[in-house]
Scaffold this active site. Structure first.
Site, PDB file in Angstrom:
ATOM      1  N   LYS A  94      -4.762  16.609   7.979  1.00  0.00           N
ATOM      2  CA  LYS A  94      -3.641  15.710   7.725  1.00  0.00           C
ATOM      3  C   LYS A  94      -2.404  16.375   8.305  1.00  0.00           C
ATOM      4  CE  LYS A  94      -2.813  11.904   5.142  1.00  0.00           C
ATOM      5  NZ  LYS A  94      -3.676  10.750   4.873  1.00  0.00           N
ATOM      6  N   GLY A 194      -0.145  -3.402  -7.238  1.00  0.00           N
ATOM      7  CA  GLY A 194       0.211  -3.189  -5.830  1.00  0.00           C
ATOM      8  C   GLY A 194      -0.336  -4.327  -4.984  1.00  0.00           C
TER       9      GLY A 194
HETATM   10  P1  NAD Z   1       1.516  -0.589   0.823  1.00  0.00           P
HETATM   11  O1  NAD Z   1       2.722   0.271   0.901  1.00  0.00           O
HETATM   12  O2  NAD Z   1       1.311  -1.675   1.802  1.00  0.00           O
HETATM   13  O3  NAD Z   1       1.456  -1.280  -0.623  1.00  0.00           O
HETATM   14  C1  NAD Z   1       1.729  -0.600  -1.800  1.00  0.00           C
HETATM   15  C2  NAD Z   1       2.382  -1.595  -2.761  1.00  0.00           C
HETATM   16  O4  NAD Z   1       2.540  -0.940  -4.032  1.00  0.00           O
HETATM   17  C3  NAD Z   1       3.763  -2.057  -2.314  1.00  0.00           C
HETATM   18  O5  NAD Z   1       3.823  -3.471  -2.334  1.00  0.00           O
HETATM   19  C4  NAD Z   1       4.704  -1.448  -3.367  1.00  0.00           C
HETATM   20  O6  NAD Z   1       5.823  -2.262  -3.646  1.00  0.00           O
HETATM   21  C5  NAD Z   1       3.791  -1.343  -4.559  1.00  0.00           C
HETATM   22  N1  NAD Z   1       4.222  -0.370  -5.554  1.00  0.00           N
HETATM   23  C6  NAD Z   1       4.767   0.848  -5.360  1.00  0.00           C
HETATM   24  N2  NAD Z   1       5.027   1.427  -6.540  1.00  0.00           N
HETATM   25  C7  NAD Z   1       4.605   0.565  -7.503  1.00  0.00           C
HETATM   26  C8  NAD Z   1       4.587   0.593  -8.918  1.00  0.00           C
HETATM   27  N3  NAD Z   1       5.083   1.610  -9.591  1.00  0.00           N
HETATM   28  N4  NAD Z   1       4.070  -0.477  -9.580  1.00  0.00           N
HETATM   29  C9  NAD Z   1       3.577  -1.534  -8.903  1.00  0.00           C
HETATM   30  N5  NAD Z   1       3.576  -1.623  -7.558  1.00  0.00           N
HETATM   31  C10 NAD Z   1       4.084  -0.592  -6.884  1.00  0.00           C
HETATM   32  O7  NAD Z   1       0.274   0.418   0.779  1.00  0.00           O
HETATM   33  P2  NAD Z   1      -1.242   0.077   1.133  1.00  0.00           P
HETATM   34  O8  NAD Z   1      -1.485   0.395   2.557  1.00  0.00           O
HETATM   35  O9  NAD Z   1      -1.585  -1.251   0.570  1.00  0.00           O
HETATM   36  O10 NAD Z   1      -1.977   1.209   0.288  1.00  0.00           O
HETATM   37  C11 NAD Z   1      -2.095   1.108  -1.123  1.00  0.00           C
HETATM   38  C12 NAD Z   1      -2.615   2.425  -1.670  1.00  0.00           C
HETATM   39  O11 NAD Z   1      -3.911   2.688  -1.101  1.00  0.00           O
HETATM   40  C13 NAD Z   1      -1.758   3.638  -1.331  1.00  0.00           C
HETATM   41  O12 NAD Z   1      -1.808   4.537  -2.397  1.00  0.00           O
HETATM   42  C14 NAD Z   1      -2.468   4.245  -0.108  1.00  0.00           C
HETATM   43  O13 NAD Z   1      -2.228   5.645   0.000  1.00  0.00           O
HETATM   44  C15 NAD Z   1      -3.909   3.951  -0.438  1.00  0.00           C
HETATM   45  N6  NAD Z   1      -4.778   3.860   0.741  1.00  0.00           N
HETATM   46  C16 NAD Z   1      -4.504   2.959   1.718  1.00  0.00           C
HETATM   47  C17 NAD Z   1      -5.330   2.869   2.821  1.00  0.00           C
HETATM   48  C18 NAD Z   1      -5.066   1.866   3.927  1.00  0.00           C
HETATM   49  O14 NAD Z   1      -5.946   1.651   4.771  1.00  0.00           O
HETATM   50  N7  NAD Z   1      -3.898   1.228   3.936  1.00  0.00           N
HETATM   51  C19 NAD Z   1      -6.461   3.693   2.931  1.00  0.00           C
HETATM   52  C20 NAD Z   1      -6.743   4.593   1.893  1.00  0.00           C
HETATM   53  C21 NAD Z   1      -5.879   4.668   0.798  1.00  0.00           C
END
Ligand code: NAD
Length: 366
Positions: A94, A194
């Site tokens: 990373k 989320g």
């Molecule tokens: P994103 O930023 O598109 O969405 C995250 C959402 O969570 C946002 O809408 C934000 O407003 C909301 N949020 C933040 N804090 C919050 C809280 N306290 N209560 C409620 N909602 C809250 O992110 P994503 O790409 O959808 O990823 C979501 C999670 O999955 C993250 O933790 C990310 O690290 C993990 N993840 C994502 C991927 C991927 O392919 N995008 C892969 C592995 C892991």
């Protein structure tokens, strides 16, 4: 000066890198600096036994360099286990760039970072993460081939989030199978925390199957848009006390912690967020004792890395989806293994991943 910095960070008793709490036999940690572009980045290469260390580049406004180092060490280790449990021939790595992506990021800085990635000759392969975009990866691609998550127009796999969501959906169905004796989510009350890139696609799958979906997000506008689009209900009140069957954390990490764990009514936890258990050993064990089926996050959110891996070995969307679908079987196996051995699902997944690494190490040593 150095002593003052160390004191300020209360790390007087440890060595700065090898003594970090998150240092876990990492192979290599690379500090990248470029005065002209203002680049300050750290690349963490945790383990390359199974293959090159692949993991995204996070750009974040860290409070200090120790925090950045801790983050890259923790995240790169996580990638090792994510790829290992997913059967990918990839190691864990990373990178972090220190700075506010909205203010400090420049094309020159990203290009310079790409040159540092190139200097590692493929030992580390980058991808997008929080604070970096597909456009940044395209820019990096100009100076190195050791980058994934580039645009489909130049031969990449594009946004991995829909594939991640599919894997989470598969993991959730497997957890439901284990806990409720059926993988049918129709009529099940699911709270998705989320409604971002992954959450929204997951909500799409769930509502199509007939689950009773409730949603929560701090971004009110996005939440309302998703509620209308998929007919999901906005949850009001304390998320952790919600009277639901399944809790899907798809926002931030460490939501299973001392404050929340005793409030949970859900019988299944399955979501996309990384590092959902605040303290793996402690909170994983409490969930087990409470009879809550926890689908390990690094196992069920691996769709994204499976997708970018396909980019390295020759991108084939169908193959990436097939591998991601297999998260269902792996999750079921983890539940059985954990139960048979009286250990948590987190421990079960970690030990299976570690065994794969150890076996490969033995094979190559022969
Ligand atoms: P994103 O930023 O598109 O969405 C995250 C959402 O969570 C946002 O809408 C934000 O407003 C909301 N949020 C933040 N804090 C919050 C809280 N306290 N209560 C409620 N909602 C809250 O992110 P994503 O790409 O959808 O990823 C979501 C999670 O999955 C993250 O933790 C990310 O690290 C993990 N993840 C994502 C991927 C991927 O392919 N995008 C892969 C592995 C892991």
């Amino acid at each position: 000066m150095i002593t003052e910095v160390i004191k300020a960070n209360e790390l007087t008793k440890v060595d700065p890198v090898f003594g970090q709490a998150s240092f876990n036999d990492h192979e290599q940690v690379v500090f990248c600096h470029d005065k002209d572009t203002g680049l300050k980045a750290i690349i963490g290469i945790h383990n390359t036994v199974l293959g090159p260390a692949l993991g995204g580049t996070r750009m974040w406004k860290y409070a200090n360099e120790w925090e950045a180092l801790n983050d890259v060490l923790r995240l790169s280790r996580g990638m090792t286990y994510k790829s290992a449990i997913s059967g990918l021939n990839l190691g864990g790595g990373k990178a972090v760039i220190i700075g506010d992506s909205k203010v400090d990021k420049t094309p020159e800085m990203i290009t310079r970072f790409g040159q540092f990635v190139d200097s590692l000759s493929g030992k580390y392969i980058t991808a997008e993460d929080v604070g970096t975009t597909t456009a940044d990866m395209d820019r990096i691609h100009v100076v190195t081939k050791h980058v994934t998550g580039i645009s489909e127009s130049i031969g990449g796999s594009g946004n991995p989030s829909p594939v991640t969501a599919y894997g989470v959906y598969m993991g959730m169905k497997a957890a439901a199978m284990h806990q409720f004796g059926s993988n049918n989510l129709s009529g099940k009350k699911v709270l998705v925390q989320g409604t971002g890139h992954v959450g929204e696609t997951l909500i799409d799958y769930l509502t199509k199957e007939g689950a009773l979906v409730q949603i929560a997000d701090i971004n009110q506008a996005k939440m309302e848009e998703v509620a209308i689009k998929y007919g999901a209900k906005i949850y009001e009140g304390d998320i952790y006390s919600a009277d639901v069957d399944i809790y899907a954390p798809c926002a931030l990490g460490a939501t299973i912690n001392d404050d929340t764990i005793n409030k949970l009514k859900a019988k299944v936890i399955a979501g996309a967020a990384n590092n959902q258990l605040a303290v793996e050993q402690v909170h994983g064990k409490i969930l087990m004792e409470k009879g809550i089926a926890y689908a390990p996050d690094f196992l069920i959110n691996a769709g994204g890395i499976i997708n970018v891996y396909a980019e390295i070995v020759g991108y084939d969307k169908a193959e990436a989806m097939r591998r991601t679908e297999n998260i269902y079987n792996t999750t079921l196996e983890i539940f059985h293994f954990a139960e048979a051995n009286g250990i948590t699902t987190q421990q079960a997944a970690m030990s299976i991943a570690q065994k794969r690494i150890d076996d490969r190490k033995k094979e190559t040593a022969k």
